[in-house]
Motif scaffolding. Structure first.
Motif, PDB file in Angstrom:
ATOM      1  N   GLN A  27      30.600 -16.003  22.018  1.00 11.48           N
ATOM      2  CA  GLN A  27      30.700 -16.992  20.951  1.00 11.48           C
ATOM      3  C   GLN A  27      30.848 -16.266  19.619  1.00 11.48           C
ATOM      4  O   GLN A  27      30.181 -15.273  19.360  1.00 11.48           O
ATOM      5  CB  GLN A  27      29.470 -17.910  20.942  1.00 11.48           C
ATOM      6  CG  GLN A  27      29.485 -18.909  22.086  1.00 11.48           C
ATOM      7  CD  GLN A  27      28.183 -19.671  22.247  1.00 11.48           C
ATOM      8  OE1 GLN A  27      27.106 -19.135  22.006  1.00 11.48           O
ATOM      9  NE2 GLN A  27      28.279 -20.921  22.677  1.00 11.48           N
ATOM     10  N   SER A  28      31.746 -16.745  18.797  1.00 13.60           N
ATOM     11  CA  SER A  28      32.069 -16.053  17.556  1.00 13.60           C
ATOM     12  C   SER A  28      30.885 -16.071  16.600  1.00 13.60           C
ATOM     13  O   SER A  28      29.982 -16.908  16.694  1.00 13.60           O
ATOM     14  CB  SER A  28      33.281 -16.712  16.889  1.00 13.60           C
ATOM     15  OG  SER A  28      32.936 -18.014  16.433  1.00 13.60           O
ATOM     16  N   ASP A 119      36.300 -17.587  19.827  1.00  9.79           N
ATOM     17  CA  ASP A 119      37.386 -17.543  18.844  1.00  9.79           C
ATOM     18  C   ASP A 119      38.751 -17.666  19.511  1.00  9.79           C
ATOM     19  O   ASP A 119      38.910 -17.456  20.715  1.00  9.79           O
ATOM     20  CB  ASP A 119      37.308 -16.289  17.974  1.00  9.79           C
ATOM     21  CG  ASP A 119      37.581 -15.014  18.737  1.00  9.79           C
ATOM     22  OD1 ASP A 119      38.688 -14.852  19.271  1.00  9.79           O
ATOM     23  OD2 ASP A 119      36.680 -14.156  18.802  1.00  9.79           O
TER      24      ASP A 119
END
Length: 226
Positions: A27-28, A119
């Motif tokens: 997860q960014s 992303d």
């Protein structure tokens, strides 16, 4: 709640924990700062898909095996976590009576990963890797593609009993296909694989799996054409 079939698998909880850790790593930063979605619902949906009743080979066992192989080959990958995400999605949509499973799996990855806070660049790479499993022929130098395809094809290098079980499971998935049609179609797939310059692209795969896999494929093809 997970489907009973998937949740009953002995590695269900371990696989879910593995997924949760993987997605959190992927997860960014921006998503993490904005309270990124909980990975668990996405993992449960994926595990439910892999546990669907029409599957005989493309099962939770196959997912577990491919994930194990991607870890085994991680030293050859450019981005092992992206390869692992692609492994989770590569047969997440699977209907043996349809030909667009990889495309549908890639579309699912595109939607789910974007929603889950991964992303755009990494999501696009996962989609690309999933689509590579249509023909298992990554371009030279495509390190992550080589690792995923090798991990997916490692089953071909099993011992004779394991390979026979794999071939039988594939036949069971296509039980609706008449025997003559199955033999013809399966033989075409085997010939396509045997025509590849290398079944495996990583040095490890070529050293440890290539010879055995070619022997297994050749034996199955001879039996189909007898």
């Amino acid at each position: 709640m997970p489907h009973t079939r998937a949740a009953a698998h002995p590695r269900y909880e371990a696989l879910l924990a593995e997924w949760n850790e993987l997605l959190r790593r992927c997860q960014s930063t921006a998503a993490a700062q904005e309270d990124a979605p909980d990975p668990a619902p996405y993992g449960r949906e994926l595990l439910d898909r892999w546990g669907e009743p029409q599957r005989r080979y493309h099962t939770l066992d196959h997912l577990s095996e491919v994930l194990t192989r991607t870890t085994e080959l991680a030293a050859y990958a450019h981005d092992p976590d992206t390869v692992a995400l692609a492994a989770w999605f590569h047969d997440a949509v699977y209907r043996p009576d349809r030909s667009e499973n990889e495309q549908r799996s890639a579309d699912l990855a595109r939607r789910a990963l974007a929603e889950a806070g991964v992303d755009a660049d990494r999501t696009s790479e996962v989609v690309r890797l999933v689509l590579l499993t249509v023909i298992h022929d990554p371009a030279p130098g495509d390190a992550d593609g080589e690792v995923l395809c090798d991990a997916d094809l490692a089953v071909l290098a099993g011992d004779p009993a394991s390979y026979a079980a794999y071939a039988a499971a594939v036949r069971d998935e296509y039980a609706f296909v008449p025997d003559a049609d199955f033999r013809s179609g399966r033989a075409a797939v085997l010939r396509q694989l045997l025509d590849l310059p290398h079944l495996f692209r990583t040095p490890y795969g070529q050293d440890h799996w290539e010879r055995t896999a070619r022997r297994n494929l050749t034996t199955e093809l001879e039996l189909l054409e007898a």
